[in-house]
Design an enzyme around this catalytic site. Structure first.
Site, PDB file in Angstrom:
ATOM      1  N   SER A 179      33.742  28.214 -16.437  1.00  0.00           N
ATOM      2  CA  SER A 179      33.351  27.801 -15.096  1.00  0.00           C
ATOM      3  C   SER A 179      32.291  26.699 -15.164  1.00  0.00           C
ATOM      4  CB  SER A 179      32.844  29.021 -14.339  1.00  0.00           C
ATOM      5  OG  SER A 179      32.868  28.821 -12.983  1.00  0.00           O
ATOM      6  N   ASP A 431      44.044  30.489 -11.060  1.00  0.00           N
ATOM      7  CA  ASP A 431      42.637  30.233 -10.772  1.00  0.00           C
ATOM      8  C   ASP A 431      42.461  29.083  -9.777  1.00  0.00           C
ATOM      9  OD1 ASP A 431      39.937  29.899 -10.810  1.00  0.00           O
ATOM     10  OD2 ASP A 431      39.795  29.270 -12.906  1.00  0.00           O
ATOM     11  N   HIS A 456      40.543  33.138 -13.362  1.00  0.00           N
ATOM     12  CA  HIS A 456      39.378  32.398 -13.849  1.00  0.00           C
ATOM     13  C   HIS A 456      38.956  32.800 -15.269  1.00  0.00           C
ATOM     14  CE1 HIS A 456      36.290  29.620 -12.925  1.00  0.00           C
ATOM     15  NE2 HIS A 456      35.296  30.466 -12.920  1.00  0.00           N
TER      16      HIS A 456
END
Ligand SMILES: *[C@@H]1O[C@H](CO)[C@@H](O)[C@H](O)[C@H]1NC(C)=O
Ligand SMILES: *[C@@H]1O[C@H](CO)[C@@H](O)[C@H](O)[C@H]1NC(C)=O
Ligand SMILES: *[C@@H]1O[C@H](CO)[C@@H](O)[C@H](O)[C@H]1NC(C)=O
Ligand SMILES: *[C@@H]1O[C@H](CO)[C@@H](O)[C@H](O)[C@H]1NC(C)=O
Length: 497
Positions: A179, A431, A456
């Site tokens: 991320s 995601d 994710h």
């Protein structure tokens, strides 16, 4: 605060191409041996020491010599002084212990790579607070919260590790992150290539800035995740907003809504209803972000395939408003009450307190300006345009600072990154953040891995019996690249001597 700031908060992490076909990289992999170290870990086997390193509050100015203690975790059980490596997690917006707990991949590959594992906490999160309890007080104290300062902390920490661990000085360091942490891993390799030989940037939406990708891509992927389970599911959600609007017109309607959704704090105004809709939108977003194939606790304790679980209550969009909203309540409960412990639903909470919501809001209001929008047609949300002026005003009211939306592109290159090398960009196709990620190869050494059926940064999580084959293959490919970087490092070292 406008919806968009809230959104990035909770989305603080985590996006994939809808219907991106399995890249040739993975197809070609059928002959790659699955890594032998992917046996499942006994839980609790993440033994590490907690250490601190003194860091300058300001790496780039000379006016203050103030320092603070940055926390990092270190595990050297499988580390070999001879021919080993260092896997360095570039901490993102949360408590580093929580992040470590959700990054089993590094533990799974430590033995194979003879690696020392280091998890570095990002300044202004967890226990790494430049001004202690005063760190979040105002923009003066927050002033040193930037990605550049964070990268400088990481570079200093790498030097420190090499000085303090005999044998580490002549070893290759690989940056790993998910991320925002994935962006930092990629950016660390770009800005400090002499410090890290390569980077695994998992679910890193490095292109979710300015107008590099369309602002609606994120919500579109969220919607696709729900629609793929059942078109009636996304349609139920699409219709629920107007149903809520109809209830919001009268006091009796607000009371009914508050009770039907078992809200901790009853709704009293149309502003509250806007807040309710934002909170529910965030909930659908979060479900898509963490739609993992097994029971997990990342943002919340959740069942396997939570989008499917929520959608089982949303099979009939054609019912009455009251029935539709009761169904929405059941679906919300999948996210907020999997434990069965919730007494009421709390609109102030959307995800784990291990995330640093306050610091992220400051970052979103300064450098990390991520435009979001929805149109209600390509997605199941109410239409929202991206309004930079309003966003900026909201930021000014909240923090006394104004965002600089183009700085990240100036600093890190936007699409012009071809001159860099040795970065893996991995993205799961479920995601929502994959929309701003690198999903196509850029050069031979800036490679994209797209993972089917993955949310994710699933690839950074521990190996699990319920993992789809796609993620197992992605992990082996990642390890293959890492081994290549390590071999290249040692062979150039030998040439020097
Ligand atoms: C990316 O590059 C690698 C290495 O050359 C190659 O094996 C793979 O097929 C490429 N992947 C994509 C998504 O095109
Ligand atoms: C991390 O995992 C350990 C062991 O399961 C647990 O005790 C701890 O509460 C977790 N910490 C966080 C912040 O998630
Ligand atoms: C949470 O689940 C429990 C057990 O099913 C139930 O008794 C409780 O009413 C639920 N709470 C809410 C807020 O729905
Ligand atoms: C709702 O969450 C907020 C923030 O965590 C907390 O301060 C508040 O006490 C909670 N309210 C209820 C009724 O649980």
């Amino acid at each position: 605060m406008g919806r968009c700031v809230l959104l990035f908060l909770l989305l603080g992490f985590l996006m994939s191409g809808v219907a991106i076909p399995l890249p040739p990289a993975l197809r070609a992999l059928s002959n790659v041996r699955l890594s032998t170290s992917f046996t499942s870990l006994p839980s609790g086997d993440m033994e590490h020491s907690i250490r601190y390193v003194q860091q300058k509050v300001d790496h780039f100015g000379f006016k203050t010599d103030r320092t603070f203690k940055q926390r990092y975790l270190i595990a050297d059980k499988h580390w070999k002084r001879d021919g080993g490596s260092i896997l360095f997690y570039t901490g993102n917006e949360g408590d580093i212990v929580w992040i470590c707990n959700n990054t089993g991949f590094m533990w799974d590959v430590a033995e194979e790579l003879k690696a020392m594992l280091v998890f570095a906490e990002h300044r202004y999160y967890g226990k790494s607070l430049p001004f202690g309890a005063n760190s979040f007080k105002d923009s003066k104290h927050m002033n040193f919260l930037t990605s550049e300062q964070a990268l400088a902390d990481f570079a200093q920490l790498i030097r420190h590790l090499k000085r303090t661990n005999p044998g580490a000085d002549n070893q290759p360091v690989i940056a790993v992150g998910g991320s925002y942490g994935g962006m930092l891993a990629a950016w660390l390799r770009m800005k400090y290539p002499h410090m890290v030989v390569g980077a695994l940037a998992a679910s890193a939406p490095i292109w979710q800035f300015e107008d590099i990708v369309p602002c609606g891509v994120f919500m579109k992927i969220v919607t696709t995740d729900f629609r793929k389970n059942d078109p009636d599911c996304s349609e139920s959600i699409r219709r629920s907003w107007d149903a809520m609007n109809r209830f919001s017109r009268t006091g009796a309607g607000l009371r009914w809504l508050s009770e039907a959704l078992q809200l901790c704090t009853p709704l009293t105004s149309s502003q509250d209803v806007q807040h309710l809709k934002d909170w529910i939108s965030e909930t659908w977003v979060n479900l898509a972000v963490v739609d993992y194939p097994y029971e997990a606790n990342f943002l919340q304790p959740l069942p396997a395939w939570p989008v499917k679980e929520a959608c089982q209550y949303l099979k009939n969009p054609g019912v009455s408003d009251t029935q539709l909203l009761q169904n929405i309540f059941q679906a919300l409960n999948v996210y907020y009450n999997y434990s069965g412990q919730a007494i009421c639903l709390n609109m102030s909470e959307t995800s784990t307190s291990s995330m640093g919501h306050l610091s992220w809001s400051y970052q979103a209001c300064t450098e990390m300006v991520v435009p979001f929008c929805s149109n209600g047609f390509d997605d199941m949300f109410e239409p929202h345009t991206w309004d930079l002026k309003k966003f900026s005003d909201d930021c000014f009211n909240l923090w006394g600072v104004k965002p600089r939306p183009s700085w990240i592109t100036t600093m890190y290159g936007g699409k012009n990154i071809n001159s860099h090398t040795n970065i893996i960009f991995s993205n799961g196709d479920l995601d929502p953040w994959s929309g701003g990620g690198v999903t196509k190869n850029i050069t031979d050494t800036l490679v994209a891995i797209t993972i089917r059926e993955a949310a994710h940064h699933l690839d950074l999580r521990a190996n699990n019996a319920f993992d789809p084959m796609s993620v197992q293959l992605a992990r082996s490919l990642e390890v293959k690249y890492m081994k290549q970087w390590i071999r290249d490092f040692y062979s150039s070292l030998r040439k020097k001597h």
